[in-house]
Design a protein around this motif. Structure first.
Motif, PDB file in Angstrom:
ATOM      1  N   PHE A 149       2.220   2.590  -2.509  1.00 21.35           N
ATOM      2  CA  PHE A 149       3.538   3.010  -2.053  1.00 21.35           C
ATOM      3  C   PHE A 149       3.606   3.084  -0.531  1.00 21.35           C
ATOM      4  O   PHE A 149       4.618   2.713   0.071  1.00 21.35           O
ATOM      5  CB  PHE A 149       3.894   4.361  -2.665  1.00 21.35           C
ATOM      6  CG  PHE A 149       4.120   4.296  -4.150  1.00 21.35           C
ATOM      7  CD1 PHE A 149       5.228   3.649  -4.666  1.00 21.35           C
ATOM      8  CD2 PHE A 149       3.218   4.866  -5.033  1.00 21.35           C
ATOM      9  CE1 PHE A 149       5.442   3.574  -6.032  1.00 21.35           C
ATOM     10  CE2 PHE A 149       3.418   4.798  -6.406  1.00 21.35           C
ATOM     11  CZ  PHE A 149       4.536   4.147  -6.908  1.00 21.35           C
ATOM     12  N   ASN A 153       5.840  -0.003  -0.282  1.00 19.03           N
ATOM     13  CA  ASN A 153       7.268   0.302  -0.219  1.00 19.03           C
ATOM     14  C   ASN A 153       7.945  -0.277   1.024  1.00 19.03           C
ATOM     15  O   ASN A 153       8.988  -0.926   0.913  1.00 19.03           O
ATOM     16  CB  ASN A 153       7.486   1.814  -0.307  1.00 19.03           C
ATOM     17  CG  ASN A 153       7.385   2.321  -1.740  1.00 19.03           C
ATOM     18  OD1 ASN A 153       6.923   1.606  -2.620  1.00 19.03           O
ATOM     19  ND2 ASN A 153       7.801   3.545  -1.972  1.00 19.03           N
ATOM     20  N   SER A 256       8.351   7.820  -9.218  1.00 20.15           N
ATOM     21  CA  SER A 256       8.218   6.606  -8.412  1.00 20.15           C
ATOM     22  C   SER A 256       9.324   5.601  -8.705  1.00 20.15           C
ATOM     23  O   SER A 256       9.807   4.910  -7.801  1.00 20.15           O
ATOM     24  CB  SER A 256       6.848   5.959  -8.647  1.00 20.15           C
ATOM     25  OG  SER A 256       6.731   5.488  -9.974  1.00 20.15           O
ATOM     26  N   TYR A 282       3.581   9.781  -0.690  1.00 24.65           N
ATOM     27  CA  TYR A 282       2.306   9.214  -1.105  1.00 24.65           C
ATOM     28  C   TYR A 282       1.230   9.346  -0.029  1.00 24.65           C
ATOM     29  O   TYR A 282       0.052   9.175  -0.316  1.00 24.65           O
ATOM     30  CB  TYR A 282       2.526   7.763  -1.550  1.00 24.65           C
ATOM     31  CG  TYR A 282       3.462   7.726  -2.726  1.00 24.65           C
ATOM     32  CD1 TYR A 282       3.013   8.076  -3.991  1.00 24.65           C
ATOM     33  CD2 TYR A 282       4.811   7.426  -2.558  1.00 24.65           C
ATOM     34  CE1 TYR A 282       3.880   8.097  -5.070  1.00 24.65           C
ATOM     35  CE2 TYR A 282       5.678   7.438  -3.635  1.00 24.65           C
ATOM     36  CZ  TYR A 282       5.203   7.777  -4.886  1.00 24.65           C
ATOM     37  OH  TYR A 282       6.070   7.819  -5.948  1.00 24.65           O
TER      38      TYR A 282
END
Length: 437
Positions: A149, A153, A256, A282
């Motif tokens: 993440f 992300n 998530s 995270y």
């Protein structure tokens, strides 16, 4: 000898395993970012879109146990290569879906392809590490999840902004660019990953002998039995751990999957900004995964840490659903994420207290298979609530309830495991009474 052997194994195996699972977790969670545009193109409601998550985890659950049994038969090197190659290709091909049913089929095939990788690695680690090291090593392995993440992300947020490049939409770039690394790493795995300590050149004869002696002593200490892999599936401790574990993936995947949507609801954010903000929780998860398993390994009893992590998850999610300030919301969701993730490495030390060999392979697979159904139903539960209330934040209460149940259930799990199951007498801790190296 102990320090030399464990240091050599850790540096040779753990960074590579972390990399593999990082790629796997990005491939599993990329749909959360693709959702921001793909959902509109397919014309799906929130509840209908999350059926794709259910399809993934149903396939994942059904094929987990057979996959781990084949892992024991074919060896980790070849079986992990097969898993990675198939999940990478399926992820890339997901960029071609154009209908609702094609999307559901793609998610189902991804679950089928990836089934067995996570529990396979958990079982693989039991061939290298004595019991007193396993919470920390599973914690290191699970570090892939927050890294996925933290790094993934922003990366997927940027990919989502490539709309129109080479005639492809942003969501298509997300699937193509996150699936390709798995295909490449499949061939690296075939080349580099050993099946077990026996015969590896980077361990001396004495180091291999020490590992074998430690693992054999632990198996003798807990009165391990060998036989059919189906025997573990009838053990009530395995069944109870599977149902208990279900709460943690339900919370993790629910958070998530919906976190990009919740942050997007703050308003006025680009997809890249959304990616960076959703990575914040995270960072704290990575810290928790390092600290909590290490303290649990040194502290002896794992159960207070499990209960504490579940309670932290419930409290953080409840607080984030109640407050209106976006900064405070992100802070509370960060605390919740620490509880949801950091308790899992501690939990995964429990099956090896009473399972070894092929029974450990099948038992771990069953716990993970049943538990990971929560990964489908968590997002779906939030989706149903979101469709009815118009707020994804309200759906967090579904996850709060699950983690509250896990907090209370920890004490029942302790009584069951410490009191023995249906197939063996009460186990005693296989760890020697000494401080870990």
């Amino acid at each position: 000898m102990e320090k030399q052997a464990m240091k050599a194994v850790t540096w040779r195996l753990m960074p590579f395993l972390v990399l593999l699972y990082l790629v796997a977790y990005v491939d599993r969670s990329n749909v959360g970012f693709a959702k921001l545009t793909l959902q509109h193109e397919l014309g799906l409601s929130n509840a209908a879109f999350t059926l794709g998550q259910v399809a993934f985890f149903v396939a994942y659950a059904v094929f987990e146990i057979p996959s781990n049994i084949y892992l024991e038969r074919f060896g980790a090197r070849r079986w992990f290569t097969r898993i990675m190659l198939s999940w990478g290709l399926v992820t890339i091909l997901t960029a071609a879906v154009s209908t609702t049913w094609q999307f559901y089929l793609a998610r189902f095939l991804l679950g089928l392809a990836e089934a067995g990788f996570y529990p396979g690695v958990l079982y693989f680690l039991t061939k290298w590490y004595p019991y007193r090291y396993r919470a920390r090593m599973v914690g290191w392995f699970m570090m892939s999840q927050p890294l996925a993440f933290i790094l993934g992300n922003p990366y997927m947020g940027a990919l989502g902004g490539l709309h129109g490049t080479l005639g492809l939409d942003g969501w298509q770039w997300i699937f193509i660019a996150t699936g390709a690394p798995a295909v490449v790493l499949a061939f690296v795995t075939l080349r580099l990953l050993p099946d077990g300590p026996e015969g590896v050149r980077w361990l001396s004869t004495e180091e291999r002998g020490w590992i074998a002696a430690e693992l054999a002593a632990e198996a003798d200490a807990m009165g391990a039995t060998h036989g059919s892999p189906l025997r573990a599936l009838r053990d009530r401790r395995v069944v109870a751990l599977a149902l208990y574990f279900l709460c943690f993936p339900l919370g993790c995947y629910g958070l998530s999957f919906w976190l990009p949507t919740i942050v997007d609801g703050f308003g006025g954010l680009s997809t890249t900004a959304t990616g960076f903000i959703t990575a914040i929780p995270y960072v704290f998860v990575a810290i928790g995964l390092y600290v909590v398993p290490k303290l649990a390994d040194r502290g002896g009893s794992r159960y207070p840490w499990l209960a504490g992590c579940a309670a932290l998850g419930a409290a953080g999610l409840a607080g984030s659903a109640l407050v209106g300030n976006h900064v405070v919301q992100v802070a509370l969701m960060s605390l919740a994420a620490v509880g949801l993730y950091a308790g899992q490495p501690v939990l995964w030390t429990l099956p090896s207290r009473f399972l070894t060999g092929i029974q450990a392979a099948s038992g771990i697979a069953m716990i993970n298979a049943v538990g990971n159904l929560g990964g489908g139903f968590g997002p779906m539960g939030i989706g149903v609530i979101t469709d009815r209330t118009g707020s994804a934040v309200t759906g967090l209460w579904f996850l709060v309830a699950a983690m509250a149940v896990a907090t209370v259930a920890t004490f029942g799990i302790r009584r069951l495991i410490e009191g023995g199951g249906t197939t063996a007498s009460a186990p005693r801790d296989p760890s020697p009474e000494r401080t870990p190296a």
